[in-house]
Design a protein around this motif. Structure first.
Motif, PDB file in Angstrom:
ATOM      1  N   ASP A 122      24.930  23.533 -23.694  1.00 22.95           N
ATOM      2  CA  ASP A 122      23.853  22.813 -24.371  1.00 22.95           C
ATOM      3  C   ASP A 122      23.611  23.351 -25.779  1.00 22.95           C
ATOM      4  O   ASP A 122      23.407  22.597 -26.717  1.00 22.95           O
ATOM      5  CB  ASP A 122      22.571  22.886 -23.554  1.00 22.95           C
TER       6      ASP A 122
ATOM      7  N   TYR B  37      28.550  22.212 -13.493  1.00 21.65           N
ATOM      8  CA  TYR B  37      28.184  22.177 -14.902  1.00 21.65           C
ATOM      9  C   TYR B  37      27.054  23.171 -15.190  1.00 21.65           C
ATOM     10  O   TYR B  37      27.119  23.941 -16.165  1.00 21.65           O
ATOM     11  CB  TYR B  37      27.749  20.762 -15.297  1.00 21.65           C
ATOM     12  N   ALA B  38      26.047  23.165 -14.294  1.00 24.72           N
ATOM     13  CA  ALA B  38      24.910  24.055 -14.494  1.00 24.72           C
ATOM     14  C   ALA B  38      25.349  25.519 -14.445  1.00 24.72           C
ATOM     15  O   ALA B  38      24.928  26.341 -15.270  1.00 24.72           O
ATOM     16  CB  ALA B  38      23.842  23.785 -13.431  1.00 24.72           C
ATOM     17  N   TRP B  39      26.266  25.815 -13.513  1.00 28.35           N
ATOM     18  CA  TRP B  39      26.759  27.197 -13.389  1.00 28.35           C
ATOM     19  C   TRP B  39      27.481  27.618 -14.671  1.00 28.35           C
ATOM     20  O   TRP B  39      27.263  28.695 -15.220  1.00 28.35           O
ATOM     21  CB  TRP B  39      27.710  27.261 -12.191  1.00 28.35           C
TER      22      TRP B  39
ATOM     23  N   PHE C  49      29.215  18.054  -9.069  1.00 28.03           N
ATOM     24  CA  PHE C  49      29.638  18.174 -10.461  1.00 28.03           C
ATOM     25  C   PHE C  49      28.521  18.792 -11.314  1.00 28.03           C
ATOM     26  O   PHE C  49      28.759  19.647 -12.171  1.00 28.03           O
ATOM     27  CB  PHE C  49      30.020  16.790 -10.989  1.00 28.03           C
ATOM     28  N   LYS C  50      27.297  18.318 -11.023  1.00 22.23           N
ATOM     29  CA  LYS C  50      26.143  18.843 -11.761  1.00 22.23           C
ATOM     30  C   LYS C  50      25.983  20.333 -11.548  1.00 22.23           C
ATOM     31  O   LYS C  50      25.659  21.084 -12.460  1.00 22.23           O
ATOM     32  CB  LYS C  50      24.879  18.116 -11.301  1.00 22.23           C
ATOM     33  N   LYS C  51      26.241  20.745 -10.309  1.00 24.32           N
ATOM     34  CA  LYS C  51      26.100  22.169  -9.971  1.00 24.32           C
ATOM     35  C   LYS C  51      27.090  23.009 -10.753  1.00 24.32           C
ATOM     36  O   LYS C  51      26.753  24.049 -11.326  1.00 24.32           O
ATOM     37  CB  LYS C  51      26.332  22.358  -8.463  1.00 24.32           C
TER      38      LYS C  51
ATOM     39  N   ASP D 132      27.227  26.200 -17.605  1.00 24.46           N
ATOM     40  CA  ASP D 132      26.339  26.144 -18.763  1.00 24.46           C
ATOM     41  C   ASP D 132      25.502  27.407 -18.863  1.00 24.46           C
ATOM     42  O   ASP D 132      25.248  27.927 -19.954  1.00 24.46           O
ATOM     43  CB  ASP D 132      25.439  24.912 -18.659  1.00 24.46           C
ATOM     44  N   GLU D 133      25.108  27.920 -17.703  1.00 23.09           N
ATOM     45  CA  GLU D 133      24.302  29.134 -17.691  1.00 23.09           C
ATOM     46  C   GLU D 133      25.046  30.273 -18.359  1.00 23.09           C
ATOM     47  O   GLU D 133      24.477  31.130 -19.015  1.00 23.09           O
ATOM     48  CB  GLU D 133      23.994  29.487 -16.242  1.00 23.09           C
TER      49      GLU D 133
END
Lengths: 219, 462
Positions: A16, A6-8, A2-4, A10-11
């Motif tokens: 954020d 989200y990070a993808w 899930f974090k991955k 978000d980038e």
């Protein structure tokens, strides 16, 4: 995992930054009166959503408008609820927008640097009244028809441009099929488009300038 | 506004931000709570109050009193003070100036101060305008006296003022809260009660009944059909020769409008149009209000619904509509005016025997009129089977008190059904009971004495 994801995202989308810019903003201590602006927005969205559902069955012609609404009320599943919300939401929106405006006036929030927010806001108020006025004719019942006859007559008494205003609103000399299609078009396209654009401007100004603080004895 | 002042304002705002809150989650939870409360309120209003039903547009009905949406009522009321030549001042100039003044307020309001104690004029003026708007709205929407409306208007403005400004010297702490709540409840109470009274009065005056279900439309339609159409088309749309109808030559033949042919070849739209426009070539006058008749578009729609669901064998009649037929009599049962006679009269007689028709002033719309109306009264005498009413519907021609002939009824030579005649006979025999209770009382007492009364025939011969 899930974090991955989200990070993808978000980038590329910048969650954020959005969070910092939109949500994590400091603002002065407010009270319950400050909720009326967002309540107006909520009611606008409700009116938009229920209005879109109503256009599925509503027919803007003098022969069918009344029957199509009768069908929405009796024949369509939860049609009565959608129409009921739209009907009462209109009244409530006028009331909430008006009280929101009074709050702004009494707390003198329209003064420097928020002059433009006020001007845009007062246009929003007028457009809301315009929505109420044009929407009132659409059920095409006795009440709607005669209220529109009288209201457009009032527009006609303005010296000079009166007759022009009257003909422009009615699309002729009488309240007719053309009046209905004009009001319908104004009610579902022109006014909502203008409202949405101005709401965007209003929100931008609020975010740029921040919510105003309540004045104390020194202000 | 000078730069120094702007700097001061901005600096102070920064300070207030420092000791303030965050939009998320401090402020937004209040926003969401209020929006959710409004959502619940809307669902409640839609479910429990609903939307008031109004009749279809009738552009010919100029007696209709137009009422705008409630938030424009104050403007309507305001315009009453500008009659005739001055209307444009109240309609265009004053609202125009006020709207412009509202919109450009920040541009001409040069007072740099924000606290209410330093802008007494602005706050006072706005409070006066608000109480004026509330007063005018109340005056237009309810029957409360003007004085009460003015007081309420001032109260609303004061309530708003006191709830916005916390540092009013004589209203502090819990006393302030109590005063505000008492004011709120008092205002809502008075407005609610007077609105209720107004609504009750309005419904007494001229509430137009709007049918929503097919059954309701059929019942209303049948009543209208009985009055407007039966004269020529007969109670069952069977038509025939017209006799004794104002404005139409005796002997004009009307074809059946209830036949399968008719029902299968005409849709509701064409039935509506024929009723509204009439058929001038065939002698049928227009019935639509716009063409000189008596009926509004909604009323014609009800008649069409009645015709369709009564005569078209393809229509599925809703169960609750079937119950509206004329009740049949059991053996020994005494009919009453309330239940039986008025229903038959409505279908068979009222079309001609009502105000404005040629009928020797014999109207049949009330109990008293049926007994003693017209020039040949009494029309029915308790127990007298030679009563005028009974004789004429059974095909006997009589001579009235003025020497004029009293014709057989109905005049077109098609007698009413035996079952209906039987209702009249039994009713007269029993002494013309008016209410169902009276008839029920007679039924039990008079049962044995009723042996010679004809019983209801199962298949009325015609």
């Amino acid at each position: 995992m899930f974090k991955k994801i989200y990070a993808w995202l978000d980038e590329r989308l910048g969650f954020d930054d959005l969070y910092k810019g939109l949500l994590d903003r400091p603002e002065p201590h407010g009270n319950w009166w400050n909720t009326l602006g967002s309540a107006s927005l909520f009611l606008f969205i409700m009116q938009g959503a229920t209005g879109i559902f109503l256009t599925v069955y509503y027919t803007p012609s003098p022969d069918h408008a009344y029957d199509s609404i009768q069908y929405i009320m009796d024949g369509v599943a939860f049609g009565w609820l959608i129409r009921g919300i739209h009907h009462w939401g209109a009244s409530l929106m006028v009331l909430v927008v008006f009280i929101h405006m009074l709050r702004t006036f009494f707390s003198a929030s329209y003064k420097y640097p928020r002059e433009l927010t006020w001007i845009v806001g007062s246009l929003l108020f007028l457009l809301t009244l315009g929505m109420g006025f044009t929407g009132y004719l659409l059920p095409f019942n006795q009440r709607a028809y005669w209220a529109t006859v009288v209201a457009t007559n009032i527009g006609g008494v303005v010296p000079g441009v009166g007759p022009f205003i009257l003909r422009a609103m009615r699309g002729g000399t009488d309240v007719s099929a053309l009046t209905l299609s004009r009001f319908f078009s104004a009610h579902i396209w022109m006014l909502p488009a203008a409202l949405a654009a101005l709401i965007g401007a209003h929100l931008y100004l609020i975010m740029r300038l921040g919510e105003s603080a309540y004045p104390d004895a020194d202000d | 506004m000078n730069d120094e002042h702007k700097k001061k304002v901005n600096k102070k705002y920064e300070e207030q931000l420092q000791k303030g809150e965050r939009f998320w989650p401090d402020a937004i939870y209040k926003d969401l709570l209020v929006s959710f409360a409004l959502f619940i309120l809307l669902i409640g209003l839609a479910t429990f109050v609903g939307v008031h039903q109004e009749p279809k547009v009738d552009p010919t009905d100029s007696s209709y009193i137009p009422r705008p949406e409630w938030y424009f009522l104050f403007l309507f009321e305001f315009l009453k003070y500008f009659p005739g030549e001055l209307e444009w001042v109240g309609a265009a100039v004053i609202p125009g100036v006020l709207v412009a003044a509202l919109m450009f307020l920040p541009l001409y309001d040069k007072n740099p101060y924000r606290h209410n104690s330093k802008r007494i004029f602005a706050v006072g003026l706005m409070s006066a305008i608000v109480s004026g708007i509330v007063t005018l709205t109340l005056m237009a929407a309810t029957i409360m006296s003007d004085l009460v409306a003015v007081i309420l208007g001032i109260l609303v403005a004061a309530l708003m003022f006191f709830s916005l400004y916390k540092e009013v010297p004589f209203l502090k702490g819990s006393i302030r809260k109590i005063v505000l709540w008492v004011m709120t409840i008092a205002i809502l109470g008075i407005v609610g009660v007077s609105y209720q009274q107004t609504a009750a009065m309005a419904s007494d005056e001229e509430e137009v009944h709007v049918a929503s279900s097919i059954a309701e439309k059929m019942i209303l339609g049948q009543d209208l059909y009985s009055i407007q159409c039966v004269e020529c088309h007969g109670p069952d749309g069977e038509g025939g020769e017209i006799v004794g109808v104002d404005g139409i030559e005796d002997g004009t033949f009307v074809k059946s409008i209830s036949s399968k042919d008719e029902m299968y070849t005409r849709n509701d739209g064409s039935l509506f149009d024929i009723t509204a426009y009439g058929q001038p070539n065939l002698g049928m006058p227009p019935f639509g209000g716009a063409y000189g008749g008596e009926l509004s578009p909604s009323e014609i729609e009800y008649i069409v619904t009645f015709m369709r669901y009564t005569w078209d064998d393809r229509a599925e009649v809703p169960a609750e509509a079937a119950a509206s037929a004329i009740p049949t009599l059991a053996e020994g049962e005494v009919p009453s005016y309330e239940v039986h006679v008025s229903a038959v009269v409505k279908r068979q007689c009222l079309s001609c025997h009502r105000e404005g028709k040629e009928n020797n002033d014999y109207l049949m719309d009330t109990y008293a009129e049926i007994l003693d109306g017209g020039i040949n009264a009494p029309n029915v005498v308790a127990g007298d089977l030679d009563s005028i009413l009974l004789q004429t519907i059974q095909g006997t021609e009589l001579t009235g008190s003025d020497g004029e002939i009293i014709h057989v009824m109905p005049p077109n030579g098609k007698p009413i059904k035996d079952a209906y005649i039987d209702i009249f006979i039994r009713w007269v025999e029993a002494g013309m009971p008016e209410t169902a209770d009276e008839a029920a009382a007679l039924s039990t007492e008079a049962m044995p004495a009723e042996e010679d009364a004809p019983v209801t025939e199962e298949t009325p011969s015609e």
